[in-house]
Design a protein around this motif. Structure first.
Motif: not given
Ligand SMILES: *Cc1c(COP(=O)(O)O)cnc(C)c1O
Length: 388
Positions: A52-54, A188-196, A198-201, A219-224
Motif C-alpha cells: 500500500v501507499k501509506h 488472491k495474491g494481495k497481502k492482509a492489510g491491503s484488502l479493504a 483501510v487495514g488495521c493490524t 494501511f491505506c492508499d488514500d493520501d487524504q
C-alpha cells in the motif's frame, strides 16, 4: 509430559536476542524515543511489504481501529457491521465512539463474516426490517444509519474481500479490515492489510508480527485519509504541533517497539513458512480423529495467529480441553463468549438463535499450540492427547 506452550515467544527471542539488545541500546543512545527515524523507516518498510501507499503506525491494534473509525467520522447515530466471533476490541472501537455495533453471523468453515448474511443485514438496516435479518431494536430507530463494515481476518485467515467490497460499494459503505491477527496473510495474491479501504493490524506480542509491548499500524492508499490519521494520532494536530484542527488521541508508536518490529520482520517470511509446516503436520496427525482442522480455501494464505480446532460437540470439546490441561499442553478457547452475549452488549437484546453459527462454534472450538518453532514431536504429542 513436558510442558508445550500455546505460543513460544522465548524461543524466537533466543534467535534474535543479540540484534534486539543492540538496536534497543542504540535507540536508548539516540535520545529519540517516540516516533522519529526508527518509526519512519519501519512505516516505509511495512507499507512496501503490505503493498500500500501509506502505513501509519500507532499505539495498538485497538487504537488503529478507533483512529480509522474517527477518520471516517463515526459517532452517535451510526451503525457499523461486524461479527460477534472476534476479540472484543473490534466492536469496542465502534462503541467507544458512541456508535452501535450490529453483528452478522460467521461462516462455519472460515469463522469469518458470512457474506450472504451480511447482505441481508445491510438490507434489514436500510429497510428497518428485522424480519430480513435479526437486528437490535436500537438499530431500527429512525436516526440510526449504517455507515460501514469491519471485516475481521480471524485467526489469521482473510475474509472474502471481493464479495465484501462489492457489497459495500453497492450500498455506499466503507470497509475496514481488522487484520490484527492476519499480518502476512494473503488473499488472491494481495497481502492482509491491503484488502479493504483501510487495514488495521496489531503488534501485540502474541500476534503473528509482535513487538515487546503494545503497537499497531494502519494501511491505506488514500493520501487524504493518511493525513487525517497522522493528525488523529497526535491530538488532531494541524500543520504544526500547536495547531489543532480536530479531536485526536495520543496514539503514537515508540522507537524501541519500531526497532523490535523491524528486526522481527527480517525473519517473518521464514516464520510464516514454518507456520504452514506446523499446520500440515497437525492435519496429518489428526486426519483419523473426529476433530476438524481449520480449512483454508484456494487463493487464501493464513498467517495462523491461532490454530483453532472444532470438536463434535461441547462435551467432546470439554474432554479435549481437560486432557490438554492434564498433560500441560497450552490451549485456549477463542472465543468462549461471542460478543453478542457479553455483558457490555446485553443492551442490544440479541439471542443465541440470532447467531446459530457463532453460538455453536463457541461451544466447540479450542486452540492448540501454534508458533513457528513448534517441533514435529510436540505436534505429535498434542495430537495424541486429543485423540489423533
Ligand atoms: C488483538 C486484536 C485486536 C486489538 O489489538 P491490540 O493491539 O491488542 O489493541 C483487534 N482485533 C482483533 C481481531 C484482535 O485479535
Amino acid at each position: 509430559m513436558k510442558m508445550i506452550p500455546l505460543i513460544d515467544l522465548k524461543k524466537q527471542y533466543s534467535l534474535i536476542e543479540n540484534r534486539i539488545k543492540e538496536r534497543v541500546c542504540s535507540v536508548l543512545d539516540s535520545g529519540q524515543y517516540v516516533m522519529g527515524p526508527e518509526v519512519e523507516a519501519l512505516e516505509k518498510r511495512l507499507a512496501e511489504y503490505v503493498g500500500v501507499k501509506h502505513c501509519i503506525t500507532c499505539s495498538s491494534g485497538t487504537d488503529a481501529l478507533v483512529m480509522s473509525l474517527m477518520a471516517k467520522g463515526i459517532g452517535e447515530g451510526d451503525v457499523v457491521l461486524t461479527t460477534p466471533f472476534t476479540f472484543i476490541a473490534t466492536a469496542e472501537a465502534v462503541s467507544l465512539l458512541g456508535a452501535t455495533p450490529v453483528f452478522v453471523d460467521v461462516d462455519p468453515e472460515t469463522f469469518n463474516i458470512d457474506v450472504k448474511k451480511l447482505e441481508l443485514a445491510i438490507r434489514a438496516l436500510e429497510e428497518k426490517d428485522s424480519e430480513i435479518y435479526p437486528l437490535p431494536d436500537i438499530a431500527l430507530q429512525a436516526d440510526k444509519k449504517v455507515k460501514g463494515i469491519i471485516a475481521v481476518d480471524i485467526f489469521g485467515l482473510p475474509s472474502d474481500y471481493d464479495e465484501i467490497n462489492k457489497l459495500a460499494d453497492q450500498y455506499g459503505l466503507f470497509v475496514i479490515e481488522d487484520a490484527a491477527q492476519s499480518f502476512g496473510a494473503e488473499y488472491k495474491g494481495k497481502k492482509a492489510g491491503s484488502l479493504a479501504g483501510v487495514g488495521c493490524t496489531s503488534f501485540f506480542p502474541a500476534k503473528p508480527l509482535g513487538c515487546y509491548g503494545d503497537g499497531g499500524a494502519i494501511f491505506c492508499d488514500d493520501d487524504q485519509l493518511a493525513e487525517q490519521l497522522k493528525s488523529i494520532r497526535v491530538h488532531g494536530q494541524g500543520s504544526d504541533k500547536y495547531q489543532n484542527v480536530r479531536v485526536g488521541l495520543t496514539a503514537r508508536l515508540d522507537a524501541m517497539q519500531a526497532a523490535i518490529v523491524d528486526i522481527k520482520l527480517d525473519i517473518f517470511d521464514e516464520e510464516l513458512e514454518k507456520r504452514q509446516r506446523v499446520t500440515k503436520k497437525y492435519e496429518a496427525c489428526l486426519s483419523e480423529s473426529d476433530i476438524q482442522c481449520p480449512v483454508v480455501g484456494d487463493g487464501y494464505l493464513s498467517a495462523w495467529a491461532q490454530y483453532t480446532l472444532r470438536a463434535k460437540d461441547e462435551a467432546h470439546r470439554d474432554n479435549c480441553v481437560a486432557a490438554l490441561q492434564r498433560e500441560s499442553v497450552g490451549h485456549a478457547i477463542y472465543y468462549p463468549i461471542p460478543l453478542y452475549k457479553q455483558k457490555v452488549y446485553e443492551y442490544l437484546g440479541y439471542q443465541d438463535s440470532d447467531f446459530p453459527v457463532s453460538y455453536s462454534l463457541s461451544k466447540r472450538v479450542f486452540s492448540v499450540p501454534m508458533h513457528p518453532y513448534l517441533a514435529d514431536a510436540d505436534i505429535e504429542s498434542v495430537a495424541k492427547v486429543i485423540g489423533g
